[in-house]
Each structure stands twice: as C-alpha cells, then as structure tokens.
Scaffold this active site. Structure first.
Site, PDB file in Angstrom:
ATOM      1  N   ASP A   1      -4.582  -0.156  11.041  1.00  0.00           N
ATOM      2  CA  ASP A   1      -3.569   0.893  10.881  1.00  0.00           C
ATOM      3  C   ASP A   1      -2.416   0.781  11.877  1.00  0.00           C
ATOM      4  O   ASP A   1      -1.385   1.425  11.704  1.00  0.00           O
ATOM      5  CB  ASP A   1      -4.212   2.275  11.001  1.00  0.00           C
ATOM      6  CG  ASP A   1      -5.194   2.538   9.886  1.00  0.00           C
ATOM      7  OD1 ASP A   1      -4.988   1.991   8.781  1.00  0.00           O
ATOM      8  OD2 ASP A   1      -6.170   3.275  10.102  1.00  0.00           O
TER       9      ASP A   1
ATOM     10  N   TYR B   1     -10.399  -3.535   0.164  1.00  0.00           N
ATOM     11  CA  TYR B   1     -11.012  -4.270   1.281  1.00  0.00           C
ATOM     12  C   TYR B   1     -10.570  -5.729   1.367  1.00  0.00           C
ATOM     13  O   TYR B   1     -10.679  -6.338   2.435  1.00  0.00           O
ATOM     14  CB  TYR B   1     -12.541  -4.248   1.174  1.00  0.00           C
ATOM     15  CG  TYR B   1     -13.188  -2.918   1.467  1.00  0.00           C
ATOM     16  CD1 TYR B   1     -12.553  -1.958   2.257  1.00  0.00           C
ATOM     17  CD2 TYR B   1     -14.442  -2.615   0.972  1.00  0.00           C
ATOM     18  CE1 TYR B   1     -13.161  -0.739   2.529  1.00  0.00           C
ATOM     19  CE2 TYR B   1     -15.060  -1.396   1.236  1.00  0.00           C
ATOM     20  CZ  TYR B   1     -14.427  -0.467   2.016  1.00  0.00           C
ATOM     21  OH  TYR B   1     -15.027   0.738   2.285  1.00  0.00           O
TER      22      TYR B   1
ATOM     23  N   ARG C   1      -8.080  -6.295   4.252  1.00  0.00           N
ATOM     24  CA  ARG C   1      -8.449  -6.234   5.675  1.00  0.00           C
ATOM     25  C   ARG C   1      -9.563  -7.221   6.024  1.00  0.00           C
ATOM     26  O   ARG C   1      -9.921  -7.350   7.201  1.00  0.00           O
ATOM     27  CB  ARG C   1      -8.824  -4.804   6.075  1.00  0.00           C
ATOM     28  CG  ARG C   1     -10.178  -4.339   5.622  1.00  0.00           C
ATOM     29  CD  ARG C   1     -10.486  -2.926   6.136  1.00  0.00           C
ATOM     30  NE  ARG C   1     -11.903  -2.661   5.954  1.00  0.00           N
ATOM     31  CZ  ARG C   1     -12.474  -1.473   6.042  1.00  0.00           C
ATOM     32  NH1 ARG C   1     -11.727  -0.409   6.312  1.00  0.00           N
ATOM     33  NH2 ARG C   1     -13.762  -1.323   5.874  1.00  0.00           N
TER      34      ARG C   1
END
Lengths: 421, 421
Positions: free
Chosen positions: A145, A298, A301
C-alpha cells in the site's frame, strides 16, 4: 581477541498481507543474524505464532533455502491479519508475548509489517521495560500500500507497481491491435483500498495524452460519472480505444465503495473487489462500447517473477539493517528508506523512531494528481519511476517454473502452557 | 550466377485475438522474406485492411524494429475479428481481395490465425485459381486456445500456459501464508470458452493432492456443485486452504455458461467473463469460507514478459517456414508443429494441407482429465510441460519497462476505388 557472541535469540515475524519481496526481508534478517552468530526463530503465522508459542527454528534451514527466500513470494513462515488490542483492553496478550520471549530467551523482536505492526512493536518495547524484561523491538517496513510514514517508500510496493505498469502496457498493446472490430475500453482494477499509490504506478506505462493508461481512477477523488464517461468517449474517438485503471477503493459521491454500490451477486450480496465490472457496465450502458476488464487481485502482489530489483534490494536491505540496529542495542526504531536523488536514483537506510510511524498513514500528495484527477503529474513520475527500475527474476527450473523456496518450518518444543485469552 | 529475385510481393495479415508471440511470427515472416529479397506488405487490422486496401509497407521499418517484434506482444499491424462469409454468400469480398492482390502484385498471402483464418486462406487460394490469378496462400498458426487440428500445439498457447501456471503458483504461495486468519479459497478464472487447455496448464503449477491448484474446473465437464463444494471443503480441512482454477467456459447442467447464469450487474445485465465471482459467492454461501478471486483477462494473453521460450521460438519458426513454403510454390498449406519427443522435447515444422485444418477444432483428449474431472493426468503433463519450458524475457529499459517495438505502419498509396459490400 574473538568478539563474544551476543547472548539470546532473535524472533522475526511477518505481519498482514504478504508481498512479492517480504521473504527477501526475511533473507536479509536471517543472513545478517547468522553472520553475527545470533540464532533466529520465526513466528509461525505472524504474531499469532508468538502468542501460541509456535516458533520456527530457522537454523534447521540450509543456507541455500534461506538464500532462495530472496526470490520467493508469499510469506515463508506464515503471516496473519491480527491486530493486538490496546494495552488497556488486552494487557494479557502483551504479557503473554513477554512470557514467550522470556521462555525462549528472545532478546530481539523484529516485526515485519505496516503501521499497525509498528504500533505493536512500539508497545511491546514499552511493556518490556515495564515488566523489567530486556527486549529490543524493531519494526521492519512492508506493505504494497506504500502508506507508511517517514520512509520514502515501502518494500513490496515497487514490485506491485512494476507489475501494474507492465500489465497496463501489455494489455494496452493487445487492445490497440483489436480495437477496430473488438474491445474499445479496457478496465484494469488494482489494489488500494484507501490510497491510490498502485493505481498511480499504472501511469508509468505511458506518457502523453494518447498513451495508456488514458484514465486513472483514484480513491483520492470522488468518482464523477459524467466526467469519466466524457473522457472515455473523447479518448475512444481520438485514439480508437481507451485503457482505464481503477483503484478498488474508488468512492461515489455518497462516500460508498463503487464496487459495493453497484453489483450484487446471485445471492443478493454485494460483490467485493469488483469496481471494474461496475465501470464496464456503465461504459456499455451509456456509451455502447465493447469492453473487457481484468482484476488481478493476489496475482499483483505475489508476482515475484516480475519484481522490481530496486524493491527486492530495499526489502533485503531493511532486513539486514534491522538486525544491525537490534544488535547495536537500538529499540523501538524502524529502518526506513531515505532518498537522496531521483535520477540517478540513490537511497540509503536510516533508523527512525517507531513513534513517528505507528498508526500513521502516508497520503499521496495532491501534487501527484493531474488537475482533472485522471492522471499523474511529472512530480509523481519522478517519485515513482525509480521504484520499478531493474529486474531481479527468480531462477527457473527445467520445467519452466520459477524455483521458489520451500522451507521445513520445524517448530521448537513448547515450554509454556497454552495461552487462552 | 546470381539467383533471380522472385517477382511480386508477399502480404501478411494477423487475424483474431492477438497473443504474446504473434509478432514473433511476424518477425519470422519479414526477416525470412527480406533475406530472399521479397518485399512484404502487412494488412492493417487484418483481413479488413486487405479489403479496404489499407496496406502497410514493412520496408519502411528498420531492421531493429522488426527484430524487436520478436519480443513485443499484441498485434503490431492490427488484427480483427471478421470472418468472411461463404463464397456463395459473399463472393464479392473474395473477388475484392483478388483485385487488391492484383493491383499490388501480391503473389503470396500469409494469414496468421486460427481455423477460421485457415478456411479463409483455403478459399482465397481456390478463388485465385478460378479467377486465373496466381496467388499462393499459406495459413500460419496462432491461437491461445490451442484448438487447431493437425499441429501439436498452437503458437500463443505456450505463453498463456506459462503465465497461468506461474500465476497459480505465486498466488497460492500468497494464500498459503495467510490462510490461518484470512482467505481460504482462491479462485483464478482463465480463458477458454470451449476448451480447457489453458485451465489444464494451471495444473503444471504443482503435483500431488496437496499442491495447488487443488481443483480445476473444465468446460469439458458439466459443473457439479455438490462435488465441487465437497472437494473445496475437504481440501481446506486437509491443507488449510484451496486454490481453484476455473475456465470461463464452465457450463451448468442446463448447458448455460455459469458466468451468465449467476450474476447480474447493476443494470440487470448478465456479467460476462465472471465465473470466478459466481463460484466465490457459492463457496461463501455454502461453506462460509473467506475467498478472493482473480480474473486476469487480457493480461494472460499479452504477458510477453513471461513468455515461454519454446512458444516464442515456435512462433518465429512457423513464420519463417511459411515464407519458405510460399516461395517454394506451395499453396493452401500451413506450417504445423510436429513433436518427435516429450523429454527431451523435440519438435520440427512440416507443411500440412489447410483442408485438414480449416474449420476443425481440436478437443482436449478425455485421457488428460482425472476421473473426478478436477485435475490433469500424467499424460496431460507430458504433453503440456514442454510447452512452458524456457524463458525469453524482453529487454528492459532503464525506466524498468520492457522495450516493446513501435512501428511506423506507413500505408501504401491506394490504387483502387473504395470497396463497398
């Protein structure tokens, strides 16, 4: 004269959402500690493993396995989403941690996570003092983030940023070739519940009004349906097609997540993680264009195969620095990344007090968004571009797959009774 | 004695959905033709460019730009979804093509696509004879769907297969690390409307009952909700988490696409390309597990950064062979891939008649699916594994992005009146 081996053990724990490079940090920690002769335990499934006394003895892992962590995505020891309550609300949990540390002679605790974890590490260091137990707590930065205070950027972000920019570029080449008779609007949904850092990184895919992405939708700006549709239409009419990158955290004028406000599934539940289909339906309904949308979730990341070398190097460096700080006797600090130059990109690691990081959130500067709110500025490019530079591909096997590490994760024998809150 | 340069021009056209390596085929075609001194035009946006007399002069492109096509995804000259009708239904279109060929002295036509395109190339070759125009038509294989007859595999498939297997592996490492407190079921939706080749490739990510993917849902098998839910539950209870790979073409017992049967968007439209959210909602509703799902869409077929070297090499080789066949005077053939050995993998290129390929569809052998229909067999692994072997990464720039080719795409002056059907 031989220097005495420091006494005690180091405990390393991974926290929160994992990244493509959090294991590179683990490799930095373990290799640095081994070099100093300090044994490392790793908490199984993050702080829960510390509470449950589920500790992994990393000395059982080979040198090659630890080195391979440097190119292995996911969290090799397990991570968790579990936030300790405040000291007042649940002092027993903190005391349990100290009990576990004491039982296993843990003298250094390295907590690899975001601002929640920085807060936890800070509190444990405070409670250690109160309970007269000598423990050094170091926060180690990690989050896709990119919202940690003080540090220039967060390990994990650079790789998801690179994945997002490359994917935007590649999918746009696809759309461009087919737009005459097929898809005219492509929408890529990216992570970022509260901040548009990842969406902003998509902007690195191209530069200039006609280059993709043509529109970025940030959580920092309320979704303006009319302005959005007008820009899609103008882009398709001028360029022939339009690539949109939308942050999952996009909000409507009522402050609701657009993803939740729009679509309901077969059971009437609102569908989470689906702002792209909502936007796609809107484009089809109001403009009639054929669309496609993607939601890598997902994949973005965990895409270690496309990691940024800058990011992987920084992830390793913060792990190593955390050990250096801990063994030097520092407490309640975090190794942060300090940028000294944009181009050529230069950075170094320095310690910063956890009190300046715990529970704070770094916002994207307003100067990073263009006036219309649909793109990034030159200032944003200067900041973001170095973070995706360099490649650090994993080794591949003959079978065509990356050779990712698999650890034994051998648990240490328990010394305490089970913990019940 | 110097051999005479063959007279006339070669026209190359890309057809249908583009891939990560269709431009490698273009590079094979153009480099082989240049070596023989044959000028190459490329149709802008596929067969539509030929009908519209929008022809690109590839001699305007530098040697470096053509070489860079070998590592550039998308369709560099534009592609289209446009199927010529039958000769009876629209003879005028075929005659127009011959007119354009005649006007520009096109003597060789190379059509890079799937079984529809093979059919079109076959018909043009027949009409050329009927119209007394000497044209050699070669079909050049391309499709991520891997559904062409005769050829062992289709250029484009190996790279999407590799992307899918690697993404399944990486996302599973992520899910495994967090399953204790977070997502227990992860669903990856992959392309494949009519055949489960891409879904099958996900099976290469791991081997054994506990390795991901734990469940693959193929369009070849009717969706059995009870069996699916039972296997998800058993997997989560045994392994702790479960990775599901679902083909977009999954059908329910009524023969409907599950993606369309389940979810409706805010406007009441059924949402296409969304079998993953339907399955996710089902898992949540019936089993109560936290889920995540991903839908990479175009990302999977444009991911040149993760191309299979085998695939990229084959894509180039069929382009080169097509030129060799054309200049040798062959007609209505396709260069196909013939496998002579699984391990070590050995292959060669041979010509096959278009009549054996046009409008046919290669199905996945029943022997490739496990008895319960949720996995792939050893026979499937033997077939699939070589196709994802080897890496062929693009060069990256200092900015951290792959250096993909941008062509000038200079159009040739028109010689004919516009075509109206």
């Amino acid at each position: 004269m031989k220097k005495a081996r420091p006494e005690g053990r180091l405990l390393y724990a991974q926290s929160g959402g994992v990244t493509a490079v959090i294991n590179a940090t683990a490799a930095g920690v373990i290799e640095a500690a081994r070099a100093k002769g300090v044994p490392v335990y790793a908490a199984h499934n993050g702080i829960l493993g510390a509470l449950r006394e589920e500790l992994i003895d990393t000395s059982k892992e080979s040198k090659a396995a630890i080195a391979a962590l440097r190119h292995t995505p996911g969290g090799a020891f397990g991570s968790c989403r579990y936030k300790l309550k405040s000291l007042d609300a649940n002092r027993a949990e903190y005391e349990r941690l100290i009990d576990v540390f004491r039982a296993h002679d843990i003298r250094w605790f390295l907590y690899n996570g975001g601002n929640d974890s920085a807060d936890t590490a800070l509190k444990i260091s405070q409670l250690g003092k109160a309970m007269n137990y000598d423990i050094r707590c170091i926060g180690v930065p990690k989050t896709v983030d990119n919202d940690l205070a003080v540090t220039d950027c967060c390990p994990g972000f650079g790789s998801v940023a690179k994945y997002t920019a490359v994917s935007t570029l590649e999918a746009s080449l696809d759309v461009a070739s087919m737009a005459d008779t097929s898809t005219k609007v492509f929408i890529l949904e990216v992570m970022g519940r509260h901040a548009g850092w990842i969406a902003a990184a998509a902007g690195l895919a191209g530069e200039g009004a006609d280059a993709p992405p043509h529109i970025i939708l940030f959580p920092e700006r309320t979704f303006d349906e009319a302005a959005f549709l007008a820009k899609v239409k103008a882009t398709v009419e001028r360029v022939g097609w339009c690539t949109v990158v939308a942050s999952e955290g996009l909000l409507n004028a009522e402050g609701q997540f657009l993803a939740e406000a729009g679509t309901r599934d077969a059971f009437g539940h609102s569908q989470l993680g689906g702002v792209a289909p909502v936007l796609a339906a809107l484009v089809k309904e109001k403009l009639g264009y054929k669309y496609h949308w993607a939601l890598p979730d997902y994949l973005q990341r965990s895409a270690r195969h496309l990691a940024s070398k800058t990011d992987a190097d920084q992830a390793y460096a913060v792990g190593k620095a955390a050990v250096d700080y801990a063994l030097a006797g520092m407490n309640a600090v975090m190794p942060v990344i300090v940028r000294s130059s944009d181009a050529p990109y230069r950075w170094k690691i320095e310690p910063a007090p956890l009190s300046k990081i715990a529970n704070r959130e770094k916002k994207m500067p307003a100067s990073f968004l263009t006036r219309d709110g649909f793109g990034i500025t030159a200032a944003a490019r200067r900041y973001l571009s170095p973070l995706i530079q360099g490649e650090a591909p994993p080794p591949y096997g003959k079978n065509g797959l990356p050779q990712y590490a698999t650890l034994k994760n051998t648990l240490v024998a328990r010394k305490l009774a089970p913990f019940s809150k």
